[in-house]
Design a protein around this motif. Structure first.
Motif, PDB file in Angstrom:
ATOM      1  N   GLN A  15     -13.512  13.776  19.700  1.00 61.47           N
ATOM      2  CA  GLN A  15     -12.052  13.706  19.790  1.00 61.47           C
ATOM      3  C   GLN A  15     -11.415  13.433  18.428  1.00 61.47           C
ATOM      4  O   GLN A  15     -10.301  13.882  18.154  1.00 61.47           O
ATOM      5  N   THR A  16     -12.119  12.660  17.582  1.00 54.99           N
ATOM      6  CA  THR A  16     -11.580  12.352  16.251  1.00 54.99           C
ATOM      7  C   THR A  16     -12.090  13.305  15.184  1.00 54.99           C
ATOM      8  O   THR A  16     -11.360  13.681  14.266  1.00 54.99           O
ATOM      9  N   ILE A  17     -13.350  13.731  15.288  1.00 51.95           N
ATOM     10  CA  ILE A  17     -13.944  14.590  14.267  1.00 51.95           C
ATOM     11  C   ILE A  17     -13.310  15.983  14.259  1.00 51.95           C
ATOM     12  O   ILE A  17     -12.978  16.531  13.200  1.00 51.95           O
ATOM     13  N   LEU A  18     -13.129  16.576  15.430  1.00 48.03           N
ATOM     14  CA  LEU A  18     -12.688  17.972  15.483  1.00 48.03           C
ATOM     15  C   LEU A  18     -11.300  18.201  14.871  1.00 48.03           C
ATOM     16  O   LEU A  18     -11.115  19.156  14.091  1.00 48.03           O
ATOM     17  N   PRO A  19     -10.282  17.369  15.172  1.00 46.61           N
ATOM     18  CA  PRO A  19      -8.983  17.608  14.528  1.00 46.61           C
ATOM     19  C   PRO A  19      -9.048  17.503  12.997  1.00 46.61           C
ATOM     20  O   PRO A  19      -8.415  18.296  12.291  1.00 46.61           O
ATOM     21  N   LEU A  20      -9.834  16.544  12.500  1.00 52.87           N
ATOM     22  CA  LEU A  20      -9.984  16.410  11.056  1.00 52.87           C
ATOM     23  C   LEU A  20     -10.712  17.608  10.468  1.00 52.87           C
ATOM     24  O   LEU A  20     -10.380  18.089   9.376  1.00 52.87           O
ATOM     25  N   LEU A  21     -11.681  18.106  11.196  1.00 54.97           N
ATOM     26  CA  LEU A  21     -12.446  19.252  10.728  1.00 54.97           C
ATOM     27  C   LEU A  21     -11.582  20.508  10.664  1.00 54.97           C
ATOM     28  O   LEU A  21     -11.676  21.301   9.709  1.00 54.97           O
ATOM     29  N   VAL A  22     -10.719  20.680  11.664  1.00 58.86           N
ATOM     30  CA  VAL A  22      -9.823  21.839  11.665  1.00 58.86           C
ATOM     31  C   VAL A  22      -8.922  21.829  10.436  1.00 58.86           C
ATOM     32  O   VAL A  22      -8.639  22.880   9.833  1.00 58.86           O
ATOM     33  N   GLU A  23      -8.475  20.654  10.040  1.00 58.86           N
ATOM     34  CA  GLU A  23      -7.616  20.547   8.863  1.00 58.86           C
ATOM     35  C   GLU A  23      -8.356  20.940   7.586  1.00 58.86           C
ATOM     36  O   GLU A  23      -7.776  21.524   6.678  1.00 58.86           O
ATOM     37  N   GLN A  24      -9.646  20.635   7.530  1.00 55.76           N
ATOM     38  CA  GLN A  24     -10.377  20.754   6.270  1.00 55.76           C
ATOM     39  C   GLN A  24     -11.102  22.085   6.081  1.00 55.76           C
ATOM     40  O   GLN A  24     -11.290  22.529   4.953  1.00 55.76           O
ATOM     41  N   VAL A  25     -11.530  22.732   7.160  1.00 59.56           N
ATOM     42  CA  VAL A  25     -12.325  23.949   7.010  1.00 59.56           C
ATOM     43  C   VAL A  25     -11.471  25.103   6.484  1.00 59.56           C
ATOM     44  O   VAL A  25     -10.243  25.102   6.609  1.00 59.56           O
ATOM     45  N   THR A  26     -12.143  26.055   5.896  1.00 65.67           N
ATOM     46  CA  THR A  26     -11.481  27.260   5.400  1.00 65.67           C
ATOM     47  C   THR A  26     -12.041  28.474   6.134  1.00 65.67           C
ATOM     48  O   THR A  26     -13.150  28.415   6.682  1.00 65.67           O
ATOM     49  N   PRO A  27     -11.299  29.580   6.170  1.00 65.70           N
ATOM     50  CA  PRO A  27     -11.803  30.780   6.855  1.00 65.70           C
ATOM     51  C   PRO A  27     -13.115  31.268   6.253  1.00 65.70           C
ATOM     52  O   PRO A  27     -13.339  31.185   5.045  1.00 65.70           O
ATOM     53  N   LEU A  28     -13.987  31.756   7.134  1.00 67.13           N
ATOM     54  CA  LEU A  28     -15.259  32.293   6.674  1.00 67.13           C
ATOM     55  C   LEU A  28     -15.062  33.641   5.995  1.00 67.13           C
ATOM     56  O   LEU A  28     -14.107  34.363   6.270  1.00 67.13           O
ATOM     57  N   LYS A  29     -15.997  33.962   5.110  1.00 64.65           N
ATOM     58  CA  LYS A  29     -16.025  35.307   4.548  1.00 64.65           C
ATOM     59  C   LYS A  29     -16.566  36.272   5.608  1.00 64.65           C
ATOM     60  O   LYS A  29     -17.289  35.876   6.511  1.00 64.65           O
ATOM     61  N   GLU A  30     -16.261  37.539   5.464  1.00 67.16           N
ATOM     62  CA  GLU A  30     -16.745  38.530   6.420  1.00 67.16           C
ATOM     63  C   GLU A  30     -18.258  38.553   6.487  1.00 67.16           C
ATOM     64  O   GLU A  30     -18.851  38.763   7.548  1.00 67.16           O
ATOM     65  N   SER A  31     -18.904  38.306   5.350  1.00 72.35           N
ATOM     66  CA  SER A  31     -20.371  38.335   5.308  1.00 72.35           C
ATOM     67  C   SER A  31     -20.995  37.192   6.088  1.00 72.35           C
ATOM     68  O   SER A  31     -22.194  37.240   6.427  1.00 72.35           O
ATOM     69  N   GLN A  32     -20.221  36.137   6.388  1.00 76.05           N
ATOM     70  CA  GLN A  32     -20.752  34.983   7.122  1.00 76.05           C
ATOM     71  C   GLN A  32     -20.663  35.154   8.638  1.00 76.05           C
ATOM     72  O   GLN A  32     -21.242  34.361   9.371  1.00 76.05           O
ATOM     73  N   LYS A  33     -19.953  36.156   9.095  1.00 73.53           N
ATOM     74  CA  LYS A  33     -19.715  36.302  10.527  1.00 73.53           C
ATOM     75  C   LYS A  33     -20.883  37.014  11.203  1.00 73.53           C
ATOM     76  O   LYS A  33     -21.486  37.923  10.632  1.00 73.53           O
ATOM     77  N   VAL A  34     -21.181  36.570  12.420  1.00 74.59           N
ATOM     78  CA  VAL A  34     -22.316  37.096  13.176  1.00 74.59           C
ATOM     79  C   VAL A  34     -21.812  38.116  14.183  1.00 74.59           C
ATOM     80  O   VAL A  34     -20.929  37.820  14.993  1.00 74.59           O
ATOM     81  N   ALA A  35     -22.363  39.304  14.152  1.00 71.24           N
ATOM     82  CA  ALA A  35     -21.988  40.347  15.115  1.00 71.24           C
ATOM     83  C   ALA A  35     -23.050  40.433  16.199  1.00 71.24           C
ATOM     84  O   ALA A  35     -24.244  40.460  15.918  1.00 71.24           O
ATOM     85  N   VAL A  36     -22.595  40.442  17.473  1.00 68.76           N
ATOM     86  CA  VAL A  36     -23.551  40.497  18.578  1.00 68.76           C
ATOM     87  C   VAL A  36     -22.865  41.097  19.805  1.00 68.76           C
ATOM     88  O   VAL A  36     -21.681  40.852  20.049  1.00 68.76           O
ATOM     89  N   HIS A  37     -23.611  41.883  20.580  1.00 69.47           N
ATOM     90  CA  HIS A  37     -23.113  42.376  21.874  1.00 69.47           C
ATOM     91  C   HIS A  37     -23.595  41.404  22.942  1.00 69.47           C
ATOM     92  O   HIS A  37     -24.797  41.307  23.192  1.00 69.47           O
ATOM     93  N   PRO A  38     -22.684  40.653  23.564  1.00 73.72           N
ATOM     94  CA  PRO A  38     -23.105  39.526  24.407  1.00 73.72           C
ATOM     95  C   PRO A  38     -23.499  39.859  25.833  1.00 73.72           C
ATOM     96  O   PRO A  38     -23.937  38.970  26.562  1.00 73.72           O
ATOM     97  N   TRP A  39     -23.347  41.126  26.270  1.00 78.47           N
ATOM     98  CA  TRP A  39     -23.561  41.442  27.678  1.00 78.47           C
ATOM     99  C   TRP A  39     -24.656  42.485  27.858  1.00 78.47           C
ATOM    100  O   TRP A  39     -24.915  43.287  26.959  1.00 78.47           O
ATOM    101  N   PRO A  40     -25.289  42.484  29.024  1.00 78.43           N
ATOM    102  CA  PRO A  40     -26.267  43.544  29.304  1.00 78.43           C
ATOM    103  C   PRO A  40     -25.584  44.912  29.249  1.00 78.43           C
ATOM    104  O   PRO A  40     -24.397  45.047  29.554  1.00 78.43           O
ATOM    105  N   LYS A  41     -26.345  45.911  28.872  1.00 83.68           N
ATOM    106  CA  LYS A  41     -25.810  47.272  28.829  1.00 83.68           C
ATOM    107  C   LYS A  41     -26.233  48.007  30.096  1.00 83.68           C
ATOM    108  O   LYS A  41     -27.413  48.123  30.389  1.00 83.68           O
TER     109      LYS A  41
END
Length: 567
Positions: free
Chosen positions: A334-360
C-alpha cells in the motif's frame, strides 16, 4: 443512521450500522432461536436486507461470493453451535483465500451462559466457548460479546482486524444483549484497519530506489499480479505502474481478471509448468520479476513449479517485502506502490516482452462438445463487466484459458477448493450484481458432481429473483478426481439427476427461468447467439453433456502433478 436516536443505539443495530458503513447491503443466513432477535433488527432496518438460505454452509459461501464481487465485506448470520459449525467450512475457505466475511453468531443469553445451563445446540457440557476455539483458527479476530458497556469497542476492534488482514472475523451476540441500548458515539468515527508496526520510511525509500533501478536496468522486466492485489485493493495503483512503465504483466490463477485481459501489455496466466508454453517462456526468461500479492499454493503455482529465483525477484505483500534474499517486515505494498509509480520511468521498447497469452484454435468447433472446443466458444459469449464464477475442477481450469473481457470479475476457490463452493457463492455474486452501478450478468460454470453438494440454493435464487446464467457440465461424476486417482473407482461416480426439472421441483415460477440441454457445438453456439438467452433477464440453466474422461489441458497437467505429490 436510521436506528440511532438521542445518541443511543441498540447493540444489535450498532453492529448493523457498522456493516452498512462497510458496504454491506445484504446479509445471508439461516434462522435459529438464538439469532432471531438479531434477524428481527435486519428485517426492520431500511438500509440492509437479508437473504435466507437453505443451509448455513451455503449462506457462508454466498457471503464469500458477495464480498468478492463487491470488493468489500460479506456477512453471514447463524445460530449457536449447530448453525455456526455448518458454516465453518465456508469461513475456513474465506480465511484461506483472504476474503472479508463477518460471521455473526446468535448465542444463548448471558444469564444462561452464566448459570452454565445445559441447552439445546450445545455439547451438553456447559462449555459455551467450545466453538470459539474453532473460530480463532480460521478468522482474523473474534469478539464474544458479554458486557454491553464494552461491546462497541470489541465490535470495532474485530472488524478493524478483518479489514487489516483481509480475513473473516467472528462475533457472537447473546439474545439478551441484542436490544440493550449503548452509546452511538463511536459510529461517528469510520473504521480503519490499524497497523501496529512503526514507520518504515527509510526502508521504504531504499526499497523504492532499488526497485526503480531494477526496472531501469533490466533487459526484460515483468510484473505478476496475484490474489492479494485484489483482496487489499492495490490493483488500481498496480495498473498505474503498468501504464507508466509499459511493462508486461502476468496474473496467477487466483489473480485472473484482476486487470483487463485485453490490455496490450497482458502476458497471460502464469502457472509454472502448467502455463501455456509461450507464457511460460516469456515469464521465466525475464531478468526482473516484481510479484505483487502472491499466494504460493499448489494449484496457484502449478504444484510449486513457479520459477521466481530470489536474485531476480522482488515480492510486495500486505505486511512485508521480499527483496531478492532479504525480508523487510512491516513494509507494505500500500505504501511502496504509490512511491514506486512516482519514481519509475517508461521502459524502452527493447525492454518490453511480447507474448501471445492464449491458446491458438483453428476454426469453429462442430459435433459433440469437448473441453478443448468449449472454452474458446464461451469466450465469444462474454460481455464487458460479466461476473464469471467457476467451480474447482474442469470448470475452473477451463476458464483459466478463456479470455475475459474488460471489467469482468472472475471467482474460483483455487486454494481452499471445497467442491460445491461455486453453487452457494454464485448466489451471493448474483445478489451483488443487482447492486452494481454498471449492468452485470452473473455466469456460472459448474460440474454435476459439485452441484449436488449445494444445489438447494438454486431455489433461493428463484425465491429472490436473481438471474444467473448457469452452465452445468454433465460429465457423469467427479472428473477432476478421476484424473488425480481412481479413474474407474465407484467413489468417483454419482447418481444421475434430471437437472432441467429441478427449478420446477424447487417451485420457481414458470416465467422466471428457462432450461436447455445441449450435446453439440452447433446447439450450444446457436443458444449463445439467441438474444433472449444472452439478455440474462431470467434464470437460464444449461445442461452441457460432455465426456466422462474429457478435461481441459491445464487440469490434466495439474492432476498429474498432484498425483505425484500425493504419492
Amino acid at each position: 443512521m436510521a436506528s440511532v436516536q438521542n445518541g443511543q443505539v441498540t447493540l444489535g443495530n450498532y453492529l448493523l450500522e457498522r456493516l452498512i458503513q462497510l458496504g454491506v447491503k445484504q446479509a445471508f443466513g439461516v434462522p435459529g432461536d438464538f439469532n432471531m432477535p438479531f434477524l428481527d433488527l435486519i428485517e426492520d432496518h431500511p438500509n440492509i436486507g437479508y437473504v435466507g438460505c437453505c443451509n448455513e454452509l451455503n449462506a457462508g459461501y454466498a457471503a464469500d461470493g458477495y464480498a468478492r464481487v463487491t470488493g468489500k465485506v460479506g456477512a453471514v448470520i447463524t445460530t449457536f453451535g449447530v448453525g455456526e459449525l455448518s458454516a465453518t467450512n465456508a469461513i475456513a475457505g474465506a480465511h484461506s483465500e483472504r476474503v472479508q466475511v463477518v460471521h455473526i453468531v446468535g448465542v444463548p443469553s448471558t444469564v444462561l451462559q452464566g448459570h452454565q445451563a445445559v441447552l439445546h445446540h450445545t455439547l451438553g457440557d456447559a462449555k459455551f466457548d467450545a466453538f470459539l476455539h474453532i473460530a480463532q483458527h480460521i478468522t482474523a479476530a473474534t469478539a464474544t460479546l458479554f458486557h454491553a458497556e464494552t461491546a462497541a469497542a470489541e465490535i470495532d476492534q474485530c472488524l478493524a482486524a478483518m479489514l487489516l488482514k483481509a480475513r473473516p472475523c467472528y462475533i457472537t451476540i447473546p439474545t439478551d444483549l441484542v436490544n440493550v441500548e449503548i452509546s452511538a458515539k463511536s459510529l461517528e468515527t469510520p473504521l480503519r484497519p490499524t497497523i501496529d508496526h512503526p514507520s518504515k520510511e527509510p526502508t521504504e525509500a531504499f526499497l523504492v530506489n532499488r526497485i526503480a533501478h531494477l526496472f531501469e536496468t533490466a533487459k526484460k522486466p515483468v510484473v505478476l499480479i496475484d490474489a492479494c492485489s485484489l483482496r487489499f485493493h492495490v490493483v488500481d495503483i498496480a495498473q498505474k505502474l503498468i501504464e507508466k512503465t509499459g511493462v508486461t504483466f502476468f496474473t496467477s490463477p487466483m489473480g485472473k481478471a484482476a486487470l483487463n485481459e485485453s490490455h496490450p501489455n497482458f502476458g497471460g496466466i502464469y502457472i509454472g509448468d502448467i502455463s501455456m508454453p509461450a507464457v511460460k517462456e516469456a515469464f521465466e526468461t525475464a531478468d526482473f520479476i516484481l510479484a505483487i500479492g502472491t499466494m504460493k499454493s499448489d494449484f496457484n503455482s502449478g504444484s510449486f513449479t513457479w520459477r521466481m529465483p530470489g536474485e531476480r525477484t522482488v515480492e510486495l505483500h500486505s505486511d512485508h517485502v521480499v527483496f531478492q534474499y532479504g525480508r523487510f517486515e512491516g513494509v507494505t505494498f500500500q505504501t511502496i506502490l504509490p512511491l514506486l509509480v512516482e519514481q519509475v520511468t517508461p521502459l524502452k521498447e527493447s525492454q518490453k516482452v511480447a507474448v501471445h497469452p492464449w491458446p491458438k484454435y483453428l476454426g469453429t468447433p462442430t459435433g459433440p462438445i469437448t473441453q478443448e472446443g468449449l472454452w474458446p466458444l464461451t469466450s465469444t459469449f462474454f460481455k464487458e463487466n460479466d461476473i464469471v464464477f467457476a467451480e474447482t475442477g474442469t470448470s475452473a481450469f477451463g476458464v483459466l484459458e478463456t479470455k475475459l473481457p474488460k471489467g469482468a470479475i472472475f471467482g474460483a476457490q483455487i486454494l481452499w477448493g471445497s467442491i460445491g463452493w461455486a453453487g452457494g457463492s454464485i448466489l451471493g455474486a448474483a445478489v451483488a450484481a443487482e447492486e452494481s452501478v454498471v449492468p452485470r450478468r452473473t455466469i456460472l460454470f459448474m460440474g454435476d458432481g459439485s452441484w449436488q453438494l449445494t444445489i438447494q440454493e438454486l431455489s433461493t435464487m428463484a425465491r429472490y429473483k436473481v438471474k444467473p446464467i448457469i452452465f452445468l457440465l454433465n460429465n457423469d461424476g467427479y472428473t477432476i478426481e478421476r484424473f488425480i486417482h481412481g479413474p474407474n473407482r465407484h467413489y468417483n461416480d454419482i447418481q444421475a439427476w434430471k437437472w432441467t426439472s429441478l427449478l420446477d421441483v424447487f417451485g420457481a415460477a414458470e416465467d422466471s427461468y428457462a432450461t436447455h440441454q445441449v450435446k453439440t457445438f452447433e446447439e450450444l453456439s446457436a443458444l449463445m447467439k439467441e438474444p433472449s438467452f444472452a439478455a440474462a433477464d431470467k434464470i437460464q440453466f444449461v445442461e452441457i453433456f460432455i465426456g466422462k474422461m474429457d478435461a481441459p489441458r491445464a487440469l490434466k497437467l495439474q492432476a498429474s502433478l498432484t498425483a505425484k505429490v500425493n504419492a
